[in-house]
Write a protein that holds these residues in place. Structure first.
Motif, mmCIF file in Angstrom:
data_model
loop_
_atom_site.group_PDB
_atom_site.id
_atom_site.type_symbol
_atom_site.label_atom_id
_atom_site.label_comp_id
_atom_site.label_asym_id
_atom_site.label_seq_id
_atom_site.Cartn_x
_atom_site.Cartn_y
_atom_site.Cartn_z
ATOM 1 N N GLU A 90 0.827 -1.206 0.000
ATOM 2 C CA GLU A 90 0.000 0.000 0.000
ATOM 3 C C GLU A 90 0.863 1.259 0.000
ATOM 4 O O GLU A 90 0.539 2.246 -0.675
ATOM 5 N N GLU A 91 1.967 1.228 0.734
ATOM 6 C CA GLU A 91 2.881 2.375 0.736
ATOM 7 C C GLU A 91 3.525 2.559 -0.631
ATOM 8 O O GLU A 91 3.707 3.686 -1.098
ATOM 9 N N ALA A 92 3.867 1.453 -1.288
ATOM 10 C CA ALA A 92 4.457 1.545 -2.629
ATOM 11 C C ALA A 92 3.465 2.148 -3.615
ATOM 12 O O ALA A 92 3.829 2.999 -4.450
ATOM 13 N N LEU A 93 2.200 1.733 -3.532
ATOM 14 C CA LEU A 93 1.173 2.289 -4.405
ATOM 15 C C LEU A 93 0.963 3.771 -4.131
ATOM 16 O O LEU A 93 0.816 4.574 -5.066
ATOM 17 N N ALA A 94 0.960 4.151 -2.867
ATOM 18 C CA ALA A 94 0.792 5.563 -2.523
ATOM 19 C C ALA A 94 1.954 6.401 -3.046
ATOM 20 O O ALA A 94 1.763 7.491 -3.601
ATOM 21 N N ALA A 95 3.184 5.877 -2.895
ATOM 22 C CA ALA A 95 4.359 6.607 -3.375
ATOM 23 C C ALA A 95 4.341 6.765 -4.887
ATOM 24 O O ALA A 95 4.810 7.773 -5.427
ATOM 25 N N ALA A 96 3.787 5.773 -5.590
ATOM 26 C CA ALA A 96 3.731 5.818 -7.052
ATOM 27 C C ALA A 96 2.711 6.811 -7.565
ATOM 28 O O ALA A 96 2.712 7.141 -8.763
ATOM 29 N N ASN A 97 1.851 7.309 -6.663
ATOM 30 C CA ASN A 97 0.785 8.207 -7.097
ATOM 31 C C ASN A 97 0.856 9.585 -6.452
ATOM 32 O O ASN A 97 -0.119 10.345 -6.493
ATOM 33 N N THR A 98 2.001 9.921 -5.886
ATOM 34 C CA THR A 98 2.191 11.289 -5.396
ATOM 35 C C THR A 98 2.322 12.246 -6.575
ATOM 36 O O THR A 98 2.659 11.823 -7.692
ATOM 37 N N ARG A 149 -1.067 -6.930 -16.799
ATOM 38 C CA ARG A 149 -1.352 -6.040 -15.669
ATOM 39 C C ARG A 149 -0.062 -5.720 -14.916
ATOM 40 O O ARG A 149 0.661 -6.617 -14.492
ATOM 41 N N ASN A 150 0.213 -4.433 -14.762
ATOM 42 C CA ASN A 150 1.339 -4.000 -13.948
ATOM 43 C C ASN A 150 0.989 -4.091 -12.468
ATOM 44 O O ASN A 150 -0.182 -4.227 -12.092
ATOM 45 N N SER A 151 2.024 -3.957 -11.646
ATOM 46 C CA SER A 151 1.794 -4.031 -10.201
ATOM 47 C C SER A 151 1.782 -2.671 -9.513
ATOM 48 O O SER A 151 1.383 -2.579 -8.347
ATOM 49 N N LEU A 152 2.186 -1.598 -10.231
ATOM 50 C CA LEU A 152 2.190 -0.269 -9.610
ATOM 51 C C LEU A 152 1.327 0.745 -10.351
ATOM 52 O O LEU A 152 0.504 1.430 -9.750
ATOM 53 N N ARG A 153 1.545 0.870 -11.662
ATOM 54 C CA ARG A 153 0.810 1.863 -12.448
ATOM 55 C C ARG A 153 0.171 1.169 -13.638
ATOM 56 O O ARG A 153 0.743 0.222 -14.188
ATOM 57 N N PRO A 154 -1.000 1.633 -14.052
ATOM 58 C CA PRO A 154 -1.702 0.941 -15.139
ATOM 59 C C PRO A 154 -0.897 0.883 -16.433
ATOM 60 O O PRO A 154 -0.148 1.815 -16.761
ATOM 61 N N VAL A 207 18.270 0.649 -8.648
ATOM 62 C CA VAL A 207 17.570 -0.523 -8.091
ATOM 63 C C VAL A 207 17.729 -0.577 -6.572
ATOM 64 O O VAL A 207 17.394 -1.581 -5.946
ATOM 65 N N ALA A 208 18.218 0.522 -5.985
ATOM 66 C CA ALA A 208 18.489 0.540 -4.548
ATOM 67 C C ALA A 208 17.259 0.952 -3.751
ATOM 68 O O ALA A 208 17.316 1.807 -2.869
ATOM 69 N N ASN A 209 16.099 0.369 -4.099
ATOM 70 C CA ASN A 209 14.897 0.562 -3.305
ATOM 71 C C ASN A 209 13.997 -0.650 -3.533
ATOM 72 O O ASN A 209 14.197 -1.403 -4.485
ATOM 73 N N ASN A 210 13.030 -0.833 -2.667
ATOM 74 C CA ASN A 210 12.230 -2.054 -2.723
ATOM 75 C C ASN A 210 10.827 -1.843 -3.289
ATOM 76 O O ASN A 210 9.971 -2.719 -3.166
ATOM 77 N N HIS A 211 10.555 -0.685 -3.915
ATOM 78 C CA HIS A 211 9.192 -0.387 -4.367
ATOM 79 C C HIS A 211 8.662 -1.417 -5.371
ATOM 80 O O HIS A 211 7.560 -1.964 -5.155
ATOM 81 N N PRO A 212 9.386 -1.716 -6.475
ATOM 82 C CA PRO A 212 8.847 -2.732 -7.397
ATOM 83 C C PRO A 212 8.699 -4.101 -6.745
ATOM 84 O O PRO A 212 7.723 -4.816 -7.001
ATOM 85 N N THR A 213 9.657 -4.476 -5.900
ATOM 86 C CA THR A 213 9.584 -5.770 -5.223
ATOM 87 C C THR A 213 8.375 -5.832 -4.308
ATOM 88 O O THR A 213 7.624 -6.818 -4.287
ATOM 89 N N MET A 214 8.164 -4.776 -3.539
ATOM 90 C CA MET A 214 7.029 -4.751 -2.614
ATOM 91 C C MET A 214 5.716 -4.771 -3.385
ATOM 92 O O MET A 214 4.753 -5.449 -2.986
ATOM 93 N N ALA A 215 5.672 -4.072 -4.507
ATOM 94 C CA ALA A 215 4.444 -4.008 -5.289
ATOM 95 C C ALA A 215 4.162 -5.314 -6.000
ATOM 96 O O ALA A 215 3.010 -5.756 -6.084
ATOM 97 N N TYR A 216 5.201 -5.964 -6.523
ATOM 98 C CA TYR A 216 4.989 -7.149 -7.350
ATOM 99 C C TYR A 216 4.848 -8.421 -6.539
ATOM 100 O O TYR A 216 3.954 -9.230 -6.803
#
Length: 351
Positions: free
Chosen positions: A37-45, A143-148, A245-254
């Protein structure tokens, strides 16, 4: 010390100029997140959406008719119902405008399984480049895991993989209408699409499908799930060169749960020899100045240990997924497209 691409002697001079124009790497985020949920929120700021718009403008420049012409090609889109979820996905089909029965490249786009679309201009241009090798290219927009992508739904693993497998089945069922040779279908993809190309192949082998892919061509596959990795020095050496790649956003989302479970169909870096022993002939293509370079090489070595007919090529002076920047570096795109066509032919001879 701040990285200065103009002083990186490894880089092709055109890449030095390209990277000098970026204020920060692509896919960079300020900090790790604790939940999907945090990854999705960060992707939509507002900041993230503005960065996405800027990237879309850049990618929009890459479908250059002078460099990747549409002339002589037939470009269409189709929709299908994906299983088992019953959702709808789109495919882009690019092939020479002829009635000839052609080999097919089933292509899966990159973006960390999280962003981008097969219908983006850069992928249209890349698909045209491949199709000009006298190939039919079918590009699946999962289907993507963060943005359509071109569909509104975003969903974690295994949604994107299910869509890619469903798209492959559709291609085999429609081979007559598509004008393709069912014995010459190769799966390919770059970055996150390289992950999904490997995972789709793995799933199809488990399913024991009747129409099997003749080969696999994975470019700069994004398969570890956690970075940096001491076992893959390029994840440190090249961090921040075009991408971060030094963050976990795609991993957390996928698929963080799949990462914790070391599921090789989500993160093929966990694959064992038994998981790949029945793979078709496989080419791994890596880029010299890419954080993901060494995980691709490690997967090639796994294939070798498993006795799979496989090769690995490294494009010197290149950055991550350089092939999809064809308007800037058309020779690199065309050379790789020709290599894909050559590998497909080799795979057919090896049957």
């Amino acid at each position: 010390m701040t990285y200065d691409p103009m002083k990186d002697d490894r880089l092709d001079m055109r890449n030095r100029g390209l990277l000098a124009g970026f204020e920060e790497p692509m896919l960079s985020q300020a900090a790790d997140v604790a939940t999907r949920e945090e990854a999705l929120a960060a992707a939509n700021t507002p900041e993230a959406l503005a960065a996405e718009e800027a990237m879309s403008e850049l990618l929009g420049m890459l479908d250059n008719e002078d460099v990747m012409p549409s002339k002589g090609l037939r470009i269409t889109t189709e929709s299908l119902v994906s299983h088992p979820d019953g959702n709808t996905i789109n495919l882009q089909i690019i092939r020479p405008d002829t009635d000839e029965i052609l080999p097919c490249v089933y292509y899966i786009h990159g973006g960390g399984m999280a962003i981008l679309s097969a219908l983006d201009p850069n992928y249209r241009a890349w698909g045209k480049t491949i199709a000009h090798q006298n190939l039919c290219v079918v590009m699946v927009d999962f289907r993507n895991s963060l943005r359509p992508s071109s569909v509104a739904e975003v969903a974690p693993y295994p949604a994107g993989l299910n869509d890619c497998v469903s798209g492959y089945h559709w291609v085999t069922q429609q081979q007559g209408a598509l004008g393709i040779d069912g014995d010459q279908i190769m799966i390919a993809g770059e970055s996150g699409g390289g992950n999904l190309a490997i995972a789709t192949t793995m799933r199809l082998i488990v399913e024991d499908v009747s129409v099997k892919p003749v080969g696999l061509y994975a470019l700069c596959p994004y398969i570890l799930g956690a970075w940096p990795s001491e076992a893959c020095p390029s994840s440190l050496e090249n961090e921040g060169v075009l991408i971060s790649v030094a963050n976990n956003h795609p991993t957390m989302a996928y698929g963080i749960e799949a990462l914790e479970a070391q599921d090789p169909m989500a993160w093929p870096g966990f694959a064992a020899e038994a998981d790949v022993a029945d793979f078709p002939p496989t080419m791994i293509s890596v880029n010299e100045c890419d954080p993901l370079r060494d995980e691709g090489i490690a997967f090639y070595r796994l294939l070798q240990r498993a006795g799979v007919l496989s090769q690995c090529r490294q494009a010197m002076g290149t950055v991550h997924a350089n092939e999809i920047f064809g308007a800037f570096m058309p020779d690199i795109s065309r050379m790789t497209a020709r290599d894909m066509a050559g590998w497909l032919k080799e795979c057919s001879l090896a049957r």
